[in-house]
Design a protein around this motif. Sequence first.
Motif, PDB file in Angstrom:
ATOM      1  N   LYS A 241     -74.522   5.109  26.845  1.00 22.48           N
ATOM      2  CA  LYS A 241     -75.709   5.070  27.863  1.00 22.48           C
ATOM      3  C   LYS A 241     -75.335   5.694  29.036  1.00 22.48           C
ATOM      4  CE  LYS A 241     -77.223   1.176  30.891  1.00 22.48           C
ATOM      5  NZ  LYS A 241     -77.266  -0.230  31.136  1.00 22.48           N
ATOM      6  N   LYS A 242     -74.211   5.968  29.436  1.00 23.22           N
ATOM      7  CA  LYS A 242     -73.860   7.181  30.706  1.00 23.22           C
ATOM      8  C   LYS A 242     -74.511   8.450  30.216  1.00 23.22           C
ATOM      9  CE  LYS A 242     -70.232   4.557  33.119  1.00 23.22           C
ATOM     10  NZ  LYS A 242     -68.808   4.804  33.453  1.00 23.22           N
TER      11      LYS A 242
ATOM     12  N   GLU B  89     -78.085   9.415  30.225  1.00 20.03           N
ATOM     13  CA  GLU B  89     -78.622   9.734  31.672  1.00 20.03           C
ATOM     14  C   GLU B  89     -78.146  11.215  31.875  1.00 20.03           C
ATOM     15  OE1 GLU B  89     -76.654   6.985  34.067  1.00 20.03           O
ATOM     16  OE2 GLU B  89     -77.806   5.216  33.214  1.00 20.03           O
TER      17      GLU B  89
ATOM     18  N   ARG C  33     -73.102  17.203  29.051  1.00 15.63           N
ATOM     19  CA  ARG C  33     -73.866  15.992  28.064  1.00 15.63           C
ATOM     20  C   ARG C  33     -73.111  16.408  26.469  1.00 15.63           C
ATOM     21  NH1 ARG C  33     -79.475  13.316  27.474  1.00 15.63           N
ATOM     22  NH2 ARG C  33     -79.251  12.570  25.453  1.00 15.63           N
TER      23      ARG C  33
END
Length: 203
Positions: A196-197, A200, A171
Amino acid sequence: SRMYFLLIDVRERHRVKLKIGGSTVRSESDLEEQSEEMSFAEGIDKLLAKSKVIEAEKRCIALFEHDTTSIDACRGLLKIYKEKKESDHAQDMAKYLTKLSLKRMRDAHPDEHALRVSEYTESMADLAEIALANDDTAAALAAARQALKYQENNPKYLDLLVHVHVARKERLKAEKAVALLEKANPDNQKIAEFEKKIAELSY
């Protein structure tokens, strides 16, 4: 060497195609008899756009047999193998392209250096995309970084780097790559999708 086996493999596939198709491949002079406005690469792209994959492959193989250092022939074959989802052949050709383009870059005259750098980084990006498609994220990351080593602000390669970090569930690194992409190309429509990905993923 790997180059020798690649050439033998291409030639064998070429012979099989001729037996199946029942036609002959054009000579080198025929290959060059294209529209003056259209390069060899553009001719191959046009054939692929018309789904004439076998004809495109025949032309590329004929040129490759004539000159195994032809970037156009190698890139054409790489596109064809990717189109046909022949990942092993695509990977072999991508690896060969990186070695070929690296040598051309190192040997380039100063006036041609920028062009040769682009050839090399594009081949590394191709290798990264194929590795990522094969779930080899380590190889994909190494290839993407190598492309960015020479063209650090290239949006296409930064986009690829984001994909790799997301696939590796990294991330923080993905967020950093997106920030670099946004700086290089603020209007990139995929940034919101990437964010957005990344949201998560866990830290």
